[in-house]
Write an enzyme that holds these catalytic residues in place. Structure first.
Site, mmCIF file in Angstrom:
data_model
loop_
_atom_site.group_PDB
_atom_site.id
_atom_site.type_symbol
_atom_site.label_atom_id
_atom_site.label_comp_id
_atom_site.label_asym_id
_atom_site.label_seq_id
_atom_site.Cartn_x
_atom_site.Cartn_y
_atom_site.Cartn_z
ATOM 1 N N GLU A 190 0.908 -0.833 0.321
ATOM 2 C CA GLU A 190 -0.235 0.279 -0.008
ATOM 3 C C GLU A 190 1.194 0.969 -0.110
ATOM 4 O O GLU A 190 1.630 0.719 0.735
ATOM 5 C CB GLU A 190 -1.246 -0.031 1.142
ATOM 6 C CG GLU A 190 -1.822 -0.914 1.388
ATOM 7 C CD GLU A 190 -2.239 -1.118 2.285
ATOM 8 O OE1 GLU A 190 -2.793 -0.064 3.423
ATOM 9 O OE2 GLU A 190 -3.215 -2.076 2.587
ATOM 10 N N PRO A 191 0.061 2.828 -0.294
ATOM 11 C CA PRO A 191 1.141 3.707 -0.448
ATOM 12 C C PRO A 191 2.236 3.868 1.002
ATOM 13 O O PRO A 191 3.326 3.896 1.525
ATOM 14 C CB PRO A 191 0.436 4.731 -0.223
ATOM 15 C CG PRO A 191 -1.126 4.665 -1.320
ATOM 16 C CD PRO A 191 -1.065 2.465 -0.846
ATOM 17 N N GLU A 205 17.869 -5.315 1.976
ATOM 18 C CA GLU A 205 17.605 -4.867 3.972
ATOM 19 C C GLU A 205 16.778 -5.854 4.874
ATOM 20 O O GLU A 205 16.867 -6.233 5.460
ATOM 21 C CB GLU A 205 17.032 -3.532 3.979
ATOM 22 C CG GLU A 205 18.005 -2.257 3.506
ATOM 23 C CD GLU A 205 17.428 -1.673 1.414
ATOM 24 O OE1 GLU A 205 17.124 -2.256 1.271
ATOM 25 O OE2 GLU A 205 18.978 -1.841 1.536
ATOM 26 N N LEU A 257 7.747 -17.957 -1.584
ATOM 27 C CA LEU A 257 7.917 -18.837 -1.901
ATOM 28 C C LEU A 257 8.166 -17.598 -4.059
ATOM 29 O O LEU A 257 8.828 -17.950 -4.418
ATOM 30 C CB LEU A 257 6.450 -19.625 -2.793
ATOM 31 C CG LEU A 257 5.823 -20.603 -1.687
ATOM 32 C CD1 LEU A 257 4.424 -21.538 -1.835
ATOM 33 C CD2 LEU A 257 6.933 -21.519 -2.551
ATOM 34 N N GLU A 258 7.659 -16.740 -3.305
ATOM 35 C CA GLU A 258 8.006 -15.519 -4.547
ATOM 36 C C GLU A 258 9.190 -15.344 -4.385
ATOM 37 O O GLU A 258 10.309 -15.574 -5.118
ATOM 38 C CB GLU A 258 7.544 -14.059 -3.971
ATOM 39 C CG GLU A 258 7.412 -13.475 -4.974
ATOM 40 C CD GLU A 258 6.600 -11.664 -4.722
ATOM 41 O OE1 GLU A 258 6.499 -11.629 -3.475
ATOM 42 O OE2 GLU A 258 6.339 -10.596 -5.971
ATOM 43 N N ARG A 259 9.892 -15.463 -3.079
ATOM 44 C CA ARG A 259 11.463 -15.580 -3.046
ATOM 45 C C ARG A 259 11.918 -16.436 -3.219
ATOM 46 O O ARG A 259 13.347 -16.302 -3.873
ATOM 47 C CB ARG A 259 11.195 -14.885 -1.696
ATOM 48 C CG ARG A 259 11.006 -13.610 -1.030
ATOM 49 C CD ARG A 259 10.998 -13.448 0.368
ATOM 50 N NE ARG A 259 10.670 -12.369 1.129
ATOM 51 C CZ ARG A 259 9.704 -11.787 2.321
ATOM 52 N NH1 ARG A 259 10.445 -12.469 3.280
ATOM 53 N NH2 ARG A 259 9.807 -10.260 2.084
ATOM 54 N N GLY A 316 31.469 -1.650 -23.369
ATOM 55 C CA GLY A 316 31.599 -0.452 -23.465
ATOM 56 C C GLY A 316 30.032 0.164 -24.219
ATOM 57 O O GLY A 316 29.520 -0.151 -23.752
ATOM 58 N N GLY A 317 30.644 1.322 -25.070
ATOM 59 C CA GLY A 317 29.754 1.857 -25.655
ATOM 60 C C GLY A 317 28.581 0.746 -26.127
ATOM 61 O O GLY A 317 27.210 1.534 -26.038
ATOM 62 N N ARG A 368 35.852 -8.291 -30.165
ATOM 63 C CA ARG A 368 36.127 -7.250 -30.215
ATOM 64 C C ARG A 368 37.964 -6.843 -29.622
ATOM 65 O O ARG A 368 38.020 -7.678 -29.184
ATOM 66 C CB ARG A 368 35.016 -6.460 -28.907
ATOM 67 C CG ARG A 368 35.202 -5.178 -28.535
ATOM 68 C CD ARG A 368 35.236 -4.658 -29.821
ATOM 69 N NE ARG A 368 35.461 -2.944 -28.861
ATOM 70 C CZ ARG A 368 35.073 -1.888 -30.441
ATOM 71 N NH1 ARG A 368 34.669 -2.421 -31.530
ATOM 72 N NH2 ARG A 368 35.304 -0.271 -30.669
HETATM 73 C C1 LIG Z 1 7.662 -3.302 -10.117
HETATM 74 C C2 LIG Z 1 7.469 -4.005 -9.019
HETATM 75 C C3 LIG Z 1 7.076 -5.375 -9.024
HETATM 76 C C4 LIG Z 1 5.600 -4.314 -7.683
HETATM 77 N N1 LIG Z 1 4.568 -6.211 -7.884
HETATM 78 C C5 LIG Z 1 4.145 -5.944 -6.531
HETATM 79 C C6 LIG Z 1 2.430 -7.183 -6.361
HETATM 80 O O1 LIG Z 1 2.862 -7.818 -7.387
HETATM 81 N N2 LIG Z 1 2.464 -7.151 -4.925
HETATM 82 C C7 LIG Z 1 2.822 -6.640 -4.015
HETATM 83 O O2 LIG Z 1 1.673 -6.644 -3.163
HETATM 84 N N3 LIG Z 1 3.952 -5.963 -3.990
HETATM 85 C C8 LIG Z 1 4.219 -5.418 -5.386
HETATM 86 N N4 LIG Z 1 5.609 -4.327 -5.299
HETATM 87 C C9 LIG Z 1 6.064 -3.616 -3.941
HETATM 88 C C10 LIG Z 1 6.993 -3.875 -3.098
HETATM 89 O O3 LIG Z 1 6.692 -5.099 -3.066
HETATM 90 C C11 LIG Z 1 7.476 -2.747 -2.419
HETATM 91 O O4 LIG Z 1 8.181 -2.040 -3.758
HETATM 92 C C12 LIG Z 1 8.869 -3.392 -1.456
HETATM 93 O O5 LIG Z 1 8.362 -4.447 -0.942
HETATM 94 C C13 LIG Z 1 9.393 -2.646 -0.940
HETATM 95 O O6 LIG Z 1 8.286 -1.375 -0.109
HETATM 96 P P1 LIG Z 1 8.179 -0.031 -0.613
HETATM 97 O O7 LIG Z 1 8.331 0.241 -2.338
HETATM 98 O O8 LIG Z 1 6.954 0.586 0.156
HETATM 99 O O9 LIG Z 1 9.474 0.423 0.357
HETATM 100 P P2 LIG Z 1 9.780 0.872 2.051
HETATM 101 O O10 LIG Z 1 9.010 0.028 3.245
HETATM 102 O O11 LIG Z 1 8.955 2.045 1.805
HETATM 103 O O12 LIG Z 1 10.781 1.316 1.218
HETATM 104 C C14 LIG Z 1 12.482 2.385 1.894
HETATM 105 C C15 LIG Z 1 13.265 1.778 2.134
HETATM 106 O O13 LIG Z 1 13.195 1.807 3.629
HETATM 107 C C16 LIG Z 1 14.177 0.409 3.682
HETATM 108 N N5 LIG Z 1 13.609 0.035 4.348
HETATM 109 C C17 LIG Z 1 12.646 -0.068 5.121
HETATM 110 N N6 LIG Z 1 12.106 -0.874 6.460
HETATM 111 C C18 LIG Z 1 13.390 -0.806 6.706
HETATM 112 C C19 LIG Z 1 13.804 -1.794 7.705
HETATM 113 N N7 LIG Z 1 13.180 -2.377 9.599
HETATM 114 N N8 LIG Z 1 15.876 -1.528 8.045
HETATM 115 C C20 LIG Z 1 16.201 -1.186 6.990
HETATM 116 N N9 LIG Z 1 15.904 -0.576 6.436
HETATM 117 C C21 LIG Z 1 14.556 -0.752 5.805
HETATM 118 C C22 LIG Z 1 13.748 -0.027 2.638
HETATM 119 O O14 LIG Z 1 14.419 -1.346 2.639
HETATM 120 C C23 LIG Z 1 13.919 0.597 1.180
HETATM 121 O O15 LIG Z 1 15.246 0.479 1.092
HETATM 122 C C24 LIG Z 1 6.176 -4.763 -6.542
HETATM 123 C C25 LIG Z 1 7.640 -3.322 -6.938
HETATM 124 C C26 LIG Z 1 7.995 -2.965 -8.000
HETATM 125 C C27 LIG Z 1 9.453 -2.466 -7.859
#
Ligand SMILES: Cc1cc2nc3c(=O)[nH]c(=O)nc-3n(C[C@H](O)[C@H](O)[C@H](O)COP(=O)(O)OP(=O)(O)OC[C@H]3O[C@@H](n4cnc5c(N)ncnc54)[C@H](O)[C@@H]3O)c2cc1C
Length: 407
Positions: free
Chosen positions: A150-151, A395, A269-271, A367-368, A296
């Site tokens: 979520e946002p 992280e 599983l995703e991981r 390179g380029g 090259r």
């Molecule tokens: C191309 C793409 C596809 C995606 N598809 C999906 C999807 O299908 N479904 C879904 O649910 N999500 C999806 N995501 C979302 C993705 O899982 C999240 O972007 C990710 O979990 C990180 O959350 P955030 O972007 O809010 O970053 P934040 O959680 O805001 O993190 C910002 C920074 O703070 C660091 N941070 C946060 N907490 C800690 C901590 N405790 N200790 C140290 N560092 C920390 C993070 O590592 C990062 O560097 C997708 C993302 C991308 C880019």
């Protein structure tokens, strides 16, 4: 354990041929957004027999759910419950994802996202939900999305979750917003995690199925991003979105599990499949770089003869060997029922970091020419970066590994 058997090798050859014939020529149109990946996914499902294998798995699950209670505890080898075990062999899934990712990691992301939705249903859904929703996803007739982020809730997806579902008689009413969701702009079905408010006790986080077309569900346009242009990503908006209560996956009575519970199974599983996608990037980058360095010529000799380049290639080869071994180990662990969070996070972290490092090194070797879009390397590098963020950031993987070795 350390190499593919004949069946796996034959599958690898078939997938590589399909990717060269069907996928590679489509990449420019997929990258520019002129073409969507879904019709290609359907062809992949049919041409390579992948849909048939997945459907057989879904049907086995359905039979098991529909069986009399006494026989439900018996699990046979022909009844793996997750689409990450294509034909009962997790290594076939790794081979499939690796080969697709050599050409288009985005199409592999589209595939695992729709399977993530299907898997959530297979794991926690009733026979009726499996039949109605999971089987069409496994046949690629429908496209799914798996929506957790979520946002305001990314790394802390469970703690920060604002999306709510309230039980109203036979219905669940959802409100909230999801973001960065793969397939969201085009998916037919969404597995949406929400905090379900119960009449008694604390709210519990559960996935809820919502079909496109349901009043109160809207999706935004594809978000512009750095890479993975062939995998549409978007937002989901829920305004008093009413679905049947039967669309809830799992029961409300179950105790709330710490740190995510059911979603963590899908995350693990995703991981555990993302390393195979990173391996595809690494393998392609190493092959392209070795062959270019031998061809090259500068200063009157092949650039491979310069130690600075040769040592770079040696390090890339080391990463390839390690990534391949981790992917093999993951498949072994899945087959043996020994996959845990430590191994999944460790493999995902290492392979993501190496996909970024190796793709950058490959560009340097070229390179380029490496910087130009005519070669696949700059795309693979932009796509590789996603693996350090999606499915949990580097992280968060470190945190998971540390937690598991220190507990
Ligand atoms: C191309 C793409 C596809 C995606 N598809 C999906 C999807 O299908 N479904 C879904 O649910 N999500 C999806 N995501 C979302 C993705 O899982 C999240 O972007 C990710 O979990 C990180 O959350 P955030 O972007 O809010 O970053 P934040 O959680 O805001 O993190 C910002 C920074 O703070 C660091 N941070 C946060 N907490 C800690 C901590 N405790 N200790 C140290 N560092 C920390 C993070 O590592 C990062 O560097 C997708 C993302 C991308 C880019």
């Amino acid at each position: 354990m350390f190499e593919l058997d004949d069946t796996q090798r034959a599958f690898e050859t078939a997938v590589r041929g399909w990717c060269e014939r069907e996928l590679a020529p489509a990449v420019p149109a997929l990258e520019s957004g002129e073409r969507l990946p879904y019709e290609l996914l359907r062809s992949l499902g049919t041409d390579l027999g992948v849909a048939e294998l997945l459907t057989a798995m879904g049907e086995a699950r359905l039979a098991r759910l529909s069986a009399p209670a006494a026989s439900k505890g018996m699990r046979s080898d022909a009844d793996p419950t997750t689409p990450t075990q294509l034909g009962g062999d997790p290594l076939l899934t790794s081979v499939l994802l690796k080969e697709i990712s050599r050409v288009s990691p985005g199409v592999a992301l589209v595939l695992i996202s729709t399977l993530g939705c299907a898997m959530t249903i297979l794991e926690r859904g009733t026979a009726a939900l499996v039949e109605r929703y999971a089987l069409p996803l496994l046949r690629f007739e429908k496209i799914g999305a798996w929506a957790l982020t979520e946002p305001g809730a990314g790394s802390d997806a469970f703690g920060g979750m604002q999306t709510r579902a309230v039980v109203e008689g036979d219905a669940l009413v959802l409100s909230g917003q999801k973001t960065f969701i793969s397939n969201a702009p085009h998916a037919d079905l969404f597995a949406i995690y929400a905090r379900v408010v119960r009449s008694e006790g604390e709210p519990v986080v559960r996935p809820v199925l919502v079909e496109r077309g349901t009043a109160g569900l809207e999706t935004g346009p594809p978000l512009r991003k750095m890479g993975m242009h062939d995998a549409p990503t978007g937002e989901i908006f829920l305004h008093a979105c009413r679905v049947p209560r039967a669309n809830l996956l799992g029961s409300l009575g179950e105790p709330t599990q710490a740190r995510g519970g059911p979603a963590l199974q899908t995350l693990n599983l995703e991981r555990s499949v993302m390393p195979a996608m990173c391996l595809g990037i690494i393998e392609r980058c190493v092959e392209e770089s070795v062959s270019y360095a031998k061809e090259r010529r500068q200063f009157g000799r092949a650039i491979a003869e310069f130690q600075g380049i040769a040592f770079k290639l040696a390090r890339m080869e080391l990463a390839l060997e390690n990534a391949r071994n981790l992917v093999l180990k993951l498949a072994w662990a899945q087959r043996e029922g020994k996959l845990d969070a430590r191994l999944a996070s460790l493999a995902k972290l290492y392979c993501a970091e190496q996909a970024v490092a190796v793709s950058l090194a490959a560009i340097q070797v070229h390179g380029g020419a490496g910087y130009m879009a005519e070669l696949p390397l700059e795309k693979l590098m932009r796509d590789a970066k996603m693996f350090e963020i999606g499915g949990g950031t580097n992280e968060i993987q470190l945190q998971t590994i540390a937690r598991s070795i220190l507990s």
